[in-house]
Design an enzyme around this catalytic site. Structure first.
Site, PDB file in Angstrom:
ATOM      1  N   CYS A 197       0.829  -1.200   0.000  1.00 63.62           N
ATOM      2  CA  CYS A 197       0.000   0.000   0.000  1.00 63.62           C
ATOM      3  C   CYS A 197       0.865   1.252   0.000  1.00 63.62           C
ATOM      4  CB  CYS A 197      -0.930  -0.002   1.212  1.00 63.62           C
ATOM      5  SG  CYS A 197      -2.239  -1.236   1.114  1.00 63.62           S
ATOM      6  N   CYS A 351      14.250   3.699  -6.340  1.00 65.67           N
ATOM      7  CA  CYS A 351      12.805   3.624  -6.108  1.00 65.67           C
ATOM      8  C   CYS A 351      12.527   4.280  -4.767  1.00 65.67           C
ATOM      9  CB  CYS A 351      12.313   2.181  -6.170  1.00 65.67           C
ATOM     10  SG  CYS A 351      13.047   1.085  -4.929  1.00 65.67           S
TER      11      CYS A 351
END
Length: 393
Positions: A197, A351
């Protein structure tokens, strides 16, 4: 299928309890007997985050006598979009302590037991053994498999939920009466395939939708009413506003609860079982990893760096490292983006935390970009070490 009540009823309800739970008491299926069972129940919620927040609030309001909370994290500002058990004044506070305070405000008749620790192989049996029912609000595969395995080995039922973006799932796993989580998902997904999430996002209200289903199932199990989701998987799509119930059968070949189980104890390392990164990624990062500080030094020195952000566009819009070009990981893994990468410049991937960039790095190495590197810790390390003013989403 109907199941017998999980919990024996308490001896009596006080006058205050009768007043408080009157709307339950006048429901014939619940009644005084059902409320006494709720009063006598001991329920553990694993996690006080997105799913744990509504679950704990409604379990407390329903009159579950003892609620256990296990969570070692602290409240962050980014939690408040969905973790409604916490408030602004709780930022920086232990999630377990914050959740306990909210529960006491809603229902002081509930006894709260706090486990301000990480759930692991060493403590999971002892903690689970203290409760009748487990509500799983975890958000990572390693803990989900450990919760499942411990529940099966101890003969405990547990209510499971999962959320991502606009989609949610819920079920009840109880190997004595039906399948376990491993029957549904025998193996974890390949590393990096299913974003968390934190990486992919979640609609805040989805937590309430799935969390309320979990509490509904918990109440049914405790009181023995209705037909719990044992052997059923509820799938919810918030965009289409659709619910689908899928039948899940017990797998006779299940490694844990099947006829000839091969998993007879908790695994030594669930992180290793689920794989934080693939073996290819682990090999790729060896001698091809730099820190955020090293990246900054390269940039300041004028090194010809082609910095690639492999996150998703929405993440890139929130915060980015200066000079980065967005090329999502999927485009690198599919080979679609390889023609856009320069052969004569130093390629640096990053990332959010370093997992996705490690996977992308493995793909680049396999495609012949031998000198490519990735940034350990990704954006989070850049914020911590270089620019704390940036938002840590």
């Amino acid at each position: 299928m109907s199941l017998p009540p999980l919990v024996e009823p308490a001896a009596e309800l006080t006058v205050d309890e009768i007043r408080r739970y009157s709307r339950h008491l006048i429901i014939p299926d619940v009644g005084v007997e059902g409320q006494k069972r709720l009063k006598n129940a001991r329920v553990l919620c694993v996690g006080a985050g997105g799913l744990g927040s509504p679950a704990l609030l409604y379990l407390a309001a329903a009159g579950v006598g003892t609620l256990g909370i296990i969570d070692f994290d602290t409240v962050d500002e980014s939690n408040l979009q969905r973790q409604i058990i916490h408030g602004v004044s709780d930022v920086g506070r232990s999630k377990a302590e914050s959740a306990a305070a909210s529960i006491r405000e809603i229902n002081p008749l509930v006894q709260v037991e706090i486990h301000n620790t990480a759930l692991d192989r060493e403590n999971v049996r002892d903690i689970f053994a203290q409760y009748d029912l487990i509500v799983d609000g975890t958000d990572n595969f390693a803990t989900r498999y450990m919760v499942n395995d411990a529940a099966v080995l101890l003969g405990k039922p547990y209510v499971w939920g999962s959320i991502y973006r606009f989609d949610g799932q819920a079920s009840v796993f109880w190997s004595e009466h039906g399948p376990c989580y491993r029957c549904l998902y025998p193996e974890p997904p390949p590393p990096g395939m299913v974003p968390s999430c934190a990486e992919g996002g979640v609609l805040g209200v989805l937590c309430a939708s799935i969390g309320s289903i979990q509490v509904n199932e918990a109440i049914k199990l405790i009181t023995g009413i209705g037909e719990p989701l044992v052997g059923g998987l509820m799938v919810y799509d918030a965009l289409e506003m659709s619910y689908r119930k899928i039948k899940v059968r017990k797998d006779p070949n299940c490694a844990l609860c099947g006829e000839n189980p091969t998993v007879t104890d908790l695994l030594e390392d669930y992180e290793d079982f689920c794989g934080a990164v693939s073996e290819e990624a682990q090999e790729a990062v060896v001698d091809s990893t730099i820190t955020a500080l090293e990246l900054k030094e390269w940039q300041d020195a004028g090194k010809d760096v082609f910095l690639v952000d492999v996150r998703e566009p929405a993440e890139y819009e929130i915060v980015r490292i200066p000079g980065a070009t967005l090329i999502p990981k999927g485009e690198i893994l599919s080979g679609e983006a390889l023609s856009r990468l320069p052969q004569d410049r130093q390629i640096v991937l990053h990332c959010k935390s370093g997992v996705r960039s490690a996977e992308a790095l493995a793909a680049l190495k396999a495609a012949g970009f031998r000198d490519a590197v990735h940034v350990q810790g990704g954006v989070l390390s850049w914020i911590k070490q270089i620019d704390p003013s940036l938002p840590a989403y």
